[in-house]
Design an enzyme around this catalytic site. Sequence first.
Site, short mmCIF file in Angstrom:
data_model
loop_
_atom_site.label_atom_id
_atom_site.label_comp_id
_atom_site.label_asym_id
_atom_site.label_seq_id
_atom_site.Cartn_x
_atom_site.Cartn_y
_atom_site.Cartn_z
N SER A 68 0.81 -1.22 0.00
CA SER A 68 0.00 0.00 0.00
C SER A 68 0.84 1.27 0.00
O SER A 68 0.33 2.36 -0.26
CB SER A 68 -0.91 0.04 1.24
OG SER A 68 -1.65 -1.13 1.35
N THR A 69 2.13 1.12 0.34
CA THR A 69 2.98 2.30 0.50
C THR A 69 4.23 2.22 -0.38
O THR A 69 5.17 2.98 -0.18
CB THR A 69 3.40 2.46 1.97
OG1 THR A 69 4.04 1.25 2.40
CG2 THR A 69 2.20 2.72 2.87
N SER A 70 4.23 1.30 -1.34
CA SER A 70 5.38 1.14 -2.26
C SER A 70 4.91 1.46 -3.67
O SER A 70 4.83 0.59 -4.53
CB SER A 70 5.92 -0.28 -2.15
OG SER A 70 7.12 -0.41 -2.87
N CYS A 105 -4.06 1.80 -9.46
CA CYS A 105 -4.28 1.83 -8.01
C CYS A 105 -5.51 2.69 -7.78
O CYS A 105 -5.49 3.90 -8.01
CB CYS A 105 -3.08 2.43 -7.27
SG CYS A 105 -3.44 2.64 -5.50
N ASN A 107 -7.00 3.42 -4.96
CA ASN A 107 -6.87 4.34 -3.83
C ASN A 107 -6.14 5.61 -4.24
O ASN A 107 -6.62 6.72 -3.98
CB ASN A 107 -6.14 3.65 -2.67
CG ASN A 107 -7.08 2.83 -1.81
OD1 ASN A 107 -7.98 3.36 -1.18
ND2 ASN A 107 -6.88 1.52 -1.79
N SER A 310 -2.89 -8.45 -1.98
CA SER A 310 -2.20 -7.58 -2.92
C SER A 310 -0.70 -7.82 -2.78
O SER A 310 -0.18 -7.82 -1.67
CB SER A 310 -2.51 -6.11 -2.61
OG SER A 310 -1.82 -5.26 -3.51
N HIS A 315 -4.33 -7.67 2.27
CA HIS A 315 -4.34 -6.21 2.33
C HIS A 315 -4.94 -5.74 3.65
O HIS A 315 -5.86 -6.37 4.17
CB HIS A 315 -5.17 -5.68 1.15
CG HIS A 315 -4.97 -4.22 0.87
ND1 HIS A 315 -5.71 -3.24 1.48
CD2 HIS A 315 -4.13 -3.57 0.03
CE1 HIS A 315 -5.34 -2.05 1.02
NE2 HIS A 315 -4.38 -2.23 0.14
N MET A 319 -8.06 -2.68 -1.67
CA MET A 319 -7.57 -1.92 -2.81
C MET A 319 -8.77 -1.26 -3.49
O MET A 319 -9.81 -1.88 -3.63
CB MET A 319 -6.88 -2.86 -3.80
CG MET A 319 -5.74 -3.68 -3.19
SD MET A 319 -6.29 -5.14 -2.27
CE MET A 319 -6.50 -6.31 -3.62
N GLY A 320 -8.60 -0.01 -3.91
CA GLY A 320 -9.71 0.69 -4.56
C GLY A 320 -10.17 0.01 -5.83
O GLY A 320 -11.36 -0.06 -6.13
#
Length: 394
Positions: A68-70, A105, A107, A310, A315, A319-320
């Site tokens: 989520s942060t990469s 993505c 989000n 994910s 997750h 994920m959006g």
Amino acid sequence: MSKHAPQIKIPASYMRGGTSKGVFFRLQDLPDAAQVAGAARDALLLRVIGSPDPYGKQIDGMGGATSSTSKAVIVSKSSRPDHDVDYLFGQVAIDKAFVDWSGNCGNLSAAVGPFAISNGFIDAARVPQDGMATVRIWQANIGKTIVAQVPVSNGMVQETGDFELDGVTFAAAEIQLDFLDPAADEDGGGGAMFPTGNLVDELEVPGLGRLKATLINAGIPTIFVDAAAIGYTGTELQDAINGDAKALAMFETLRAHGALRMGLIQHLDEAANRQHTPKVAFVAKPADYVASSGKVVAAADIDLLVRALSMGKLHHAMMGTAAVAIGTAAAIPGTLVNLAAGGGARTAVRFGHPSGTLRVGAEARQQDGDWVVSKAIMSRSARVLMEGWVRVPG
């Protein structure tokens, strides 16, 4: 003359979008070699994020050591009529020298509109002093349109507000996203929402036997299975799966077989180089559970339970893009997602995920015997965490 060259500075914004965050660039600000797709661009983004990192921590970069942060985003003025910006998303692997460009993505899609307005991509005449600015985004990875409604206050993007999004600690301003015609034109997917032509398929998966699955291309290619069929309840949190090497291997095997059936890969071993897509998720009927924040989610408040993986891990929220797939599949009677939600026709569902709940809507109809979805709708929030320059060794 020193043999150690100084770092190069590149203008960038570090933004949260939904339950993800990433480094946002304007295409024109990248070094010339990275303004085109290829090895130079990938190498730059890997170094910015801090990958590949055998320690798995991304200490020497902007990444946060989770899928989520990469993430990295490149925004440019759109070359397409009726669109404001082109949005390109790179999912940066943590431990491998690999950037996956195969999907969107959802989000971070929420942050693209605010970034576009703040960075001069939108004609000032189209940004109200107070109200909603409409930003039409071309999602370049999958060739789709996203329409964002971005709140504006005193002529600037409004970031603070009272909209709460489970999986995000603090409230912020609500941004509505419409994912138009979300059935993904993935390579090999042929643009069909159901690449096999079936609402439910049977997969033969080693270790699991014959397994019912809904294989859908909407938002992002996703493989849905029933939780009970793979030994889960649908109330699991990250710790129940992410520390279980056997479970993760099982999910990867399932994902590879689903990808093959969807026509996204030609051989099972190709799945390893396609980590971002397809996603794999499992669904169940509503049940009470305690979310990762300690909040109790009541069965009566949700239509179904969904857990999704994910980049090889469960997750922390949803994920959006997978939420688009959930909303789309839920709107089509007979899919495993729709059946878990109680069956029948529906235009929206609220589902439970590890961090809480999320509502997503979809407009589906039958046309010449095939299902088409004109749009999927959900709300997210976004804000700038930091802006200035990222630095990378030249």
